[in-house]
Design an enzyme around this catalytic site. Structure first.
Site, short mmCIF file in Angstrom:
data_model
loop_
_atom_site.label_atom_id
_atom_site.label_comp_id
_atom_site.label_asym_id
_atom_site.label_seq_id
_atom_site.Cartn_x
_atom_site.Cartn_y
_atom_site.Cartn_z
N HIS A 115 96.46 62.76 82.58
CA HIS A 115 97.53 63.52 82.77
C HIS A 115 97.42 64.80 82.03
O HIS A 115 98.47 65.61 81.42
CB HIS A 115 98.77 62.74 81.99
N GLY A 119 94.95 52.75 91.25
CA GLY A 119 94.91 53.94 90.35
C GLY A 119 93.36 54.47 90.60
O GLY A 119 92.80 55.32 89.78
N SER A 128 92.47 56.32 93.36
CA SER A 128 92.68 57.53 94.18
C SER A 128 92.31 57.17 95.83
O SER A 128 91.40 57.97 96.28
CB SER A 128 91.99 58.60 93.81
N ASP A 167 92.16 64.43 91.46
CA ASP A 167 91.36 63.24 92.14
C ASP A 167 90.56 63.81 93.57
O ASP A 167 89.51 63.25 94.03
CB ASP A 167 92.67 62.32 92.85
C1 GLA Z 1 97.05 60.62 89.19
C2 GLA Z 1 97.25 62.06 89.73
C3 GLA Z 1 96.02 63.13 89.09
C4 GLA Z 1 96.12 62.89 87.55
C5 GLA Z 1 96.18 61.47 87.16
C6 GLA Z 1 96.53 61.22 85.42
O1 GLA Z 1 95.70 59.88 89.41
O2 GLA Z 1 96.85 61.96 91.22
O3 GLA Z 1 96.54 64.29 89.59
O4 GLA Z 1 97.54 63.27 87.14
O5 GLA Z 1 97.43 60.60 87.69
O6 GLA Z 1 95.41 61.69 84.91
#
Ligand code: GLA
Length: 378
Positions: free
Chosen positions: A33, A122, A124, A170
């Site tokens: 974040h 999580g 991506s 990501d």
């Molecule tokens: C998700 C979002 C990223 C980033 C993370 C937290 O993966 O897509 O852009 O903000 O959360 O680090």
């Protein structure tokens, strides 16, 4: 890996695709974040990939199929705009739109998609699809697109077409990842430094533990965290939390906003410290305590962890991990654990036992190996 998407394309169309392209999922080693606060992140690309087999369509409509979905999506790549396509195909149509908006030619396509990036974990999976489609569109159009520009196009698809208000980590990891390297990214100007990360040489492994926790309210909570960070930056009179110090943060009057800002500012410092330790070729075990501190900060200050990930982190440490933290946006998903190679079985067993004791679905544990970013397969 097999190129099942190419075989599926050939079987369906009676001719081979013009090309096959891919982009990977990612794990973030540290820096959570921070990307929408102009801060620092340190992800790497996984060996898990979205693969796209594609060729120009013969008619006026684009058709997209996915090995993971029963439906066929149809849209007009030359004119599609946000709101026209939703569901899984929005990642594909959105990338066509953003690629066009960036001024590149986009013709209609026949496209077969296949991905082994776990969805909702999580890791991506959506950025992998966007970036794979992006490199495919560039390949089909015969244009060279700089990887950072491609990542920005893919992010625009995510933000403005799909409607998820994410940062840019990501997509940057998906295009810039390299085998054996971490992607040290300054999100203020998208500067990238590839940092060597050779854990096997130091007798270590990075385990990825997919907790398979149900993702509850992740979308709304993500936006709420962004708003808290913007409020903190505005109250401190800085362009972004990247520009605040820990002493500044303590001046914030609102307790929740102060804790959110403290996470971001301290997390940026941890990213820089991890990079310093790895650059100095210190034993990578030295980063363990920073991973632990990141998790504590996400749990107590940013409040984005859930019981499944807190239990996985604690059990990994009990089993012998040198450091462990949740990775990704939060509210479920994956935990990473830095583990001596001799302790991988003990760490996995410890987490599995902790989940079984609570009657939870068994986690999936695999080694996270830094791998190559987006490119052409065939
Ligand atoms: C998700 C979002 C990223 C980033 C993370 C937290 O993966 O897509 O852009 O903000 O959360 O680090």
């Amino acid at each position: 890996m097999t190129v099942a998407a190419a075989d599926a394309f050939t079987a369906r169309h009676g001719a081979a695709p013009s090309g096959v392209w891919f982009a990977p999922g990612r794990v973030n080693l540290i820096g959570e974040h921070t990307d929408y606060n102009d801060g620092f992140v340190l992800p790497f690309a996984l060996p898990h990939r979205a693969v796209v087999a594609a060729a120009p369509a013969s008619g006026p409509v684009s058709r997209v199929r996915s090995a993971q979905e029963p439906s066929v999506a149809e849209f007009t790549a030359a004119s599609v705009v946000p709101g026209d396509v939703d569901g899984w195909a929005a990642y594909v149509a959105g990338t066509c739109w953003a690629f066009r908006e960036a001024g590149y030619p986009v013709g209609e396509v026949e496209l077969e998609l296949d991905s082994d990036v776990p969805v909702g974990a999580g890791l991506s999976s959506s950025a992998a699809v966007e970036c794979a489609v992006g490199v495919a569109l560039a390949g089909l159009a015969g244009v060279e697109v700089d990887p950072t520009e491609l990542a920005r196009i893919a992010r625009r698809a995510e933000n403005e077409f799909v409607g998820a208000p994410t940062g840019g980590m990501d997509q940057m990891a998906a295009v810039h990842g390299r085998a054996g390297r971490l992607v040290f990214l300054d999100t203020r100007d998208d500067t990238v430094e590839l940092v060597p990360f050779d854990l096997p040489a130091h007798g270590c492994t990075l385990l990825v533990i997919d907790t398979r926790a149900p993702h509850a309210h992740a979308g709304g909570e993500y936006g709420a965290r962004r708003r808290d960070c913007e409020e903190a930056a505005a109250a401190l009179g800085v362009p972004a939390l990247r520009d605040a110090s820990l002493a500044d943060v303590e001046r914030l009057a609102d307790d929740r906003v102060r804790r959110r800002a403290r996470h971001v500012v301290s997390e940026n410092e941890r990213v820089l410290e991890v990079v310093r330790r790895l650059r100095d070729a210190v034993d990578p075990r030295a980063i363990g305590p920073l991973l632990d501190a990141s998790h504590t900060s996400m749990r107590d200050d940013f409040e984005i962890t859930v019981p499944h990930v807190d239990v996985a982190v604690a059990a990994a440490r009990d089993g012998g991990a040198l450091g462990a933290r949740m990775t990704g946006g939060g509210f479920g998903g994956c935990v990473i654990a830095l583990v001596p190679a001799t302790a991988t079985a003990a760490v996995s067993a410890s987490v599995e036992r902790a989940f079984a004791d609570r009657g939870w679905t068994a986690p999936v544990v695999f080694p996270g190996t830094p791998s190559d970013g987006a490119g052409r397969l065939a």
